[in-house]
Design a protein around this motif. Structure first.
Motif, short mmCIF file in Angstrom:
data_model
loop_
_atom_site.label_atom_id
_atom_site.label_comp_id
_atom_site.label_asym_id
_atom_site.label_seq_id
_atom_site.Cartn_x
_atom_site.Cartn_y
_atom_site.Cartn_z
N CYS A 107 18.21 -1.12 -6.15
CA CYS A 107 17.77 -0.74 -7.50
C CYS A 107 16.89 0.50 -7.37
O CYS A 107 15.78 0.43 -6.83
CB CYS A 107 16.98 -1.89 -8.13
SG CYS A 107 16.32 -1.47 -9.76
N VAL A 108 17.42 1.63 -7.82
CA VAL A 108 16.69 2.89 -7.73
C VAL A 108 16.20 3.30 -9.11
O VAL A 108 16.97 3.30 -10.07
CB VAL A 108 17.57 4.00 -7.11
CG1 VAL A 108 16.87 5.36 -7.20
CG2 VAL A 108 17.91 3.66 -5.67
N PHE A 109 14.92 3.61 -9.19
CA PHE A 109 14.34 4.06 -10.45
C PHE A 109 14.24 5.57 -10.49
O PHE A 109 13.91 6.21 -9.49
CB PHE A 109 12.92 3.47 -10.62
CG PHE A 109 12.90 2.23 -11.46
CD1 PHE A 109 13.54 1.08 -11.04
CD2 PHE A 109 12.22 2.20 -12.68
CE1 PHE A 109 13.52 -0.07 -11.81
CE2 PHE A 109 12.21 1.06 -13.45
CZ PHE A 109 12.85 -0.09 -13.02
N LEU A 110 14.54 6.14 -11.67
CA LEU A 110 14.28 7.55 -11.93
C LEU A 110 13.08 7.58 -12.86
O LEU A 110 13.14 7.07 -13.97
CB LEU A 110 15.48 8.22 -12.60
CG LEU A 110 16.78 8.22 -11.78
CD1 LEU A 110 17.96 8.64 -12.67
CD2 LEU A 110 16.66 9.15 -10.59
N VAL A 111 11.97 8.15 -12.38
CA VAL A 111 10.73 8.12 -13.16
C VAL A 111 10.23 9.54 -13.38
O VAL A 111 10.38 10.40 -12.50
CB VAL A 111 9.65 7.30 -12.42
CG1 VAL A 111 8.34 7.29 -13.22
CG2 VAL A 111 10.13 5.88 -12.19
N GLY A 112 9.65 9.78 -14.55
CA GLY A 112 9.08 11.10 -14.83
C GLY A 112 8.79 11.23 -16.30
O GLY A 112 9.12 10.34 -17.10
N ALA A 113 8.17 12.36 -16.66
CA ALA A 113 7.81 12.60 -18.05
C ALA A 113 9.06 12.94 -18.87
O ALA A 113 10.12 13.20 -18.31
CB ALA A 113 6.80 13.74 -18.13
N SER A 114 8.93 12.95 -20.18
CA SER A 114 10.06 13.33 -21.05
C SER A 114 10.55 14.72 -20.66
O SER A 114 9.75 15.60 -20.39
CB SER A 114 9.60 13.37 -22.51
OG SER A 114 9.17 12.09 -22.90
N GLY A 115 11.88 14.87 -20.60
CA GLY A 115 12.45 16.18 -20.32
C GLY A 115 12.49 16.52 -18.84
O GLY A 115 12.82 17.65 -18.48
N CYS A 116 12.19 15.57 -17.96
CA CYS A 116 12.18 15.89 -16.53
C CYS A 116 13.58 15.88 -15.94
O CYS A 116 13.80 16.31 -14.82
CB CYS A 116 11.29 14.90 -15.76
SG CYS A 116 11.98 13.23 -15.70
N GLY A 117 14.57 15.35 -16.70
CA GLY A 117 15.96 15.34 -16.21
C GLY A 117 16.43 13.97 -15.77
O GLY A 117 17.56 13.81 -15.32
N LYS A 118 15.61 12.92 -15.97
CA LYS A 118 16.00 11.60 -15.47
C LYS A 118 17.19 11.04 -16.23
O LYS A 118 18.13 10.48 -15.63
CB LYS A 118 14.81 10.62 -15.49
CG LYS A 118 14.10 10.45 -16.83
CD LYS A 118 12.81 9.66 -16.65
CE LYS A 118 12.20 9.18 -17.97
NZ LYS A 118 11.69 10.29 -18.83
N THR A 119 17.21 11.20 -17.56
CA THR A 119 18.34 10.68 -18.34
C THR A 119 19.62 11.46 -18.04
O THR A 119 20.70 10.87 -17.92
CB THR A 119 18.00 10.71 -19.84
OG1 THR A 119 16.97 9.75 -20.09
CG2 THR A 119 19.19 10.37 -20.70
N SER A 120 19.52 12.77 -17.91
CA SER A 120 20.70 13.57 -17.56
C SER A 120 21.27 13.12 -16.23
O SER A 120 22.49 13.02 -16.05
CB SER A 120 20.35 15.06 -17.50
OG SER A 120 20.02 15.53 -18.79
#
Lengths: 505, 260
Positions: free
Chosen positions: B35-48
């Protein structure tokens, strides 16, 4: 009232057929176009723009344009015009409905593995359905309403009752026509609404009731078509008539003459415009109608300037129509119905005008009314040129209202029809055209080239009407409709019966 | 890790939206069962980054492999039917019942009706949504937490081995959120799911992740286990993200210590 009610089933059926056919074609064009428009925004903008432009054309004009475009009168031009008219609300709501689906739902649809087609069918269309249905309901109401105008291009509808009723002051017919159209519109609107609610709420009973209603309407419209196909009556002789009392009477008179003398069935197609009628006759869409030599002289022959004498105009019109259009002038009925300037008799006395030339001194303070065509007609331009007057104002009005308007002083004078019974009824004085600018308007019976081969006996029967009606007889018949409230058919039949008994016409 | 053990392989991903650079050379691997998490502020590219995996976003450059195959080898809809996807807005279809929503991907795959029904009931049970009560409901008859759970059930319906989750527990009250997180953790272990999980909440990541990729301005700035991140944040940005859970946890420890 009884005659209107007797015609109601036939006209309501025709009205429903026309409306459903227009709506069905509009649906089958607009839905796919709307879906495509969402997927291709640039194409969508173009399609929506075009539909909006069509919508800005007055419905009457759209119908009228279809006649020369298709070179046809009747069902086809009316159907196409209604389709174009109904297309916009369906198209616009399809686009708005699909575009209004939440982006999150679109993403979910893709995310769960739908193909674009599945997205459309399983998510976008079901969610857009209420909006699309609202568009269909708008289109349905418009279509039923606009279908009343189809009578002007020769497609029967409840508009026949309304237009003929207005022209012949038969209020009962107008009311029957209006109420019938309103009920049809309401019924269709409610049935579609019920179907949508039933589908959306998953209510079997509602869906079934609505489907039954719509199915019944379709069966009614379709069944009537099938009935005509299965039990083909011999093609009737089709008699055209322009939208005013004298034409209704003459149309019935021609039809009754054909039926009586040849035993062939004949029908009348009322309320067609002058040029629509002529084109329809040339194309063989109708078989006969009564026109006026002066009208043909000015519009079809396009002659300008001061016309020759009555007999010469008639001879020239006969020659040109036969040679250039294959149309035969089979009878001159024996009277003229010319445009004539008329004003209230007391007004004429007060101003001291007897002849058109006398108007010159007063024209600057007078307002003149005329029918829809008058101020565009060559005769009006010729009058102005010849007598050199300039009126204070010109007003275009419905011929039905024109006579009352001058009698009540709304306008000072009108371009009246010389055989109109209302000239006498309203105590109007007709001014003499001392320079002979207005051409002679012999009422003539025209028959199509096709009729001569298909039914020579009908042509011969119509030819025997030559000289059968003098101006006084015509005026009496017009007055019997306009003042006494008889129907054109009753008046025409009474005239023929008298003639038969009397001098053997 | 070998090719067989690798479910996701992202290499050199670049994505632009007009002038903005959303992904600026992202590379990442996710192993089977991880299970890998992508974490960061809005607009950091995690959703993309998440969405290139099931082709909801197509990268301008770089390659994406799922299960050892380039994702461009199959049609997008076929790829997505093999990958569970749930996101914060949930996106339950309002014109369909809960059961129809959950069973949508199996239906698209052409499963038989009985098999779909059984699967839907099992998943609803697991999500603590008694089928007898919830099957026939429409989405508007669900609370926020119930809708999120139905969304998760829908993502799991076709038995995917890979799950993409974009803030699936966002917009929930803390108690519900905690319960769902616990349920998710159990489920993941039982089903041996591989998960790529987007969150802006470092505390959630520390609790649930095997590894965390911290993103900033379209790049992965640190990749490591929760323990590695806490022990040695790569830079000030990572340290700042860790600051909140660290302080909260210290305070809770203090309170627990005081009461003990």
């Amino acid at each position: 009232m009884n005659e209107a009610l007797a015609e109601l089933p036939r006209l309501a059926t025709a009205h429903l057929q026309l409306s459903l056919a227009g709506l069905a074609l509009a649906l089958s064009l607009s839905l796919p176009l709307g879906v495509l428009a969402v997927q291709r925004p640039r194409l969508g903008a173009a399609v929506l723009g075009a539909a909006s432009v069509i919508q800005t054309i007055p419905s009457l004009a759209l119908l009228a344009i279809m006649v020369p475009l298709l070179a046809r009168i009747g069902f086809l031009p009316a159907w196409l015009a209604l389709t174009l008219y109904a297309a916009l609300p369906i198209l616009r709501n399809t686009v708005a409905g699909i575009a209004g689906v939440e982006p999150a739902l679109r993403e979910a649809a893709r995310g769960v593995g739908m193909t674009p087609a599945q997205q459309l069918r399983r998510v976008e269309l079901p969610l857009a359905l209420p909006v699309i249905v609202a568009g269909v309901r708008t289109a349905a109401v418009w279509t039923v309403g606009t279908a009343t105008l189809s009578t002007l291009v020769g497609a029967e509808s409840l508009g026949n009752l309304i237009f003929a009723g207005l022209q012949t002051r038969n209020e009962a017919a107008v009311i029957v026509g209006c109420v019938g159209a309103a009920l049809l519109a309401l019924g269709l609107d409610q049935a579609i609404g019920l179907l949508e609610r039933g589908v959306r709420e998953g209510s079997r009973a509602r869906t079934r009731a609505a489907a039954l209603l719509i199915g019944a309407a379709l069966a009614w419209a379709g069944g009537a078509v099938a009935w005509e196909r299965l039990a083909p009556a011999p093609a009737p002789i089709r008699i055209g008539a322009k939208p005013f009392t004298e034409q209704y009477v003459l149309g019935e008179l021609l039809a009754a003459t054909v039926e009586r003398e040849t035993g062939r069935p004949a029908v009348t197609l009322q309320n067609l415009g002058s040029t629509v009628l002529f084109d329809a006759l040339r194309a063989g869409e109708i078989d006969a109608y009564v026109d006026y030599s002066g009208t043909l002289w000015a519009t079809i022959l396009a002659r300008e300037g001061v016309p020759p004498a009555r007999a010469a105009v008639l001879a020239e019109v006969t020659r040109v129509l036969e040679r250039e259009h294959g149309i035969r002038v089979v009878a001159a009925l024996g009277f003229e119905n010319t445009y004539a300037l008329a004003l209230r008799r007391d007004r004429a006395d007060a101003l001291g005008v007897r002849r058109i030339g006398d108007l010159a001194a007063h024209a600057a303070s007078l307002e003149i009314g005329g029918d829809y065509e008058w101020f565009q007609r060559a005769e009006w331009r010729a009058l102005v040129a010849a007598y050199g007057f300039a009126f204070r104002a010109t007003r275009t009005m419905d011929p039905t209202l024109m006579y009352a308007a001058v009698a009540e002083g709304e306008v000072d004078l009108i371009a009246a029809y010389s055989t109109d019974g209302r000239i006498a009824a309203y105590e109007l004085a007709v001014l003499e055209d001392e320079r002979g600018v207005i051409p002679p308007y012999d009422a003539v019976v025209l028959t199509s080239a096709a009729l001569a081969t298909r039914a020579p006996d009908a042509v011969a029967a119509l030819g025997r009407l030559d000289g059968a009606i003098d101006a006084e007889a015509m005026r009496r018949m017009n007055l019997a409709v306009d003042r006494d409230g008889l129907t054109p058919r009753e008046v025409a039949r009474a005239f023929l019966a008298e003639g038969k008994a009397g001098d053997g016409v | 890790m070998g090719t067989l053990g690798r479910v996701i392989l992202l290499q050199g991903l670049v994505k632009r939206y007009g002038a903005a650079l959303a992904l600026d050379g992202v590379s990442l691997e996710v192993a089977r069962g991880e299970c890998v998490f992508l974490v960061g502020a809005s607009g950091c590219g995690k959703t993309s980054t998440l969405k290139v995996v099931n082709r909801l976003v197509e990268p301008d450059a770089g390659s994406v492999q799922v299960g050892g195959h380039d994702v461009r080898e199959s049609a997008p809809h076929e790829l997505r039917r093999r990958i569970g996807y749930a996101f914060q807005q949930v996106g339950l279809f309002p014109h369909l019942s809960v059961a129809e929503n959950v069973g949508i991907t199996p239906a698209l795959l052409g499963w038989e009706r009985a098999r779909i029904d059984a699967r839907v009931d099992a998943l609803l049970e697991r999500m603590e949504l008694p089928p007898a009560d919830f099957r026939a409901r429409r989405p508007h008859q669900l609370s926020g937490g119930q809708a999120q759970r139905v969304g998760l059930a829908r993502a799991l319906a076709a038995g995917p081995e890979l799950l993409l989750l974009d803030e699936p527990f966002g917009a929930l009250d803390p108690a519900t959120r905690d319960r769902l997180q616990q349920a998710f953790q159990r489920l993941r272990r039982e089903l041996d799911l591989t998960v790529l999980f987007v969150s802006h909440d470092m505390a959630e990541a520390l609790l649930l992740a095997d590894r965390i990729a911290v993103m900033d301005a379209g790049r992965v700035v640190q990749l490591g286990t929760p323990r590695e991140l806490l022990a040695a944040p790569a830079d000030a940005r990572v340290a700042a993200l860790l600051e909140t859970p660290r302080r909260q946890s210290a305070r809770v420890d203090e309170l627990l210590g005081a009461s003990a």
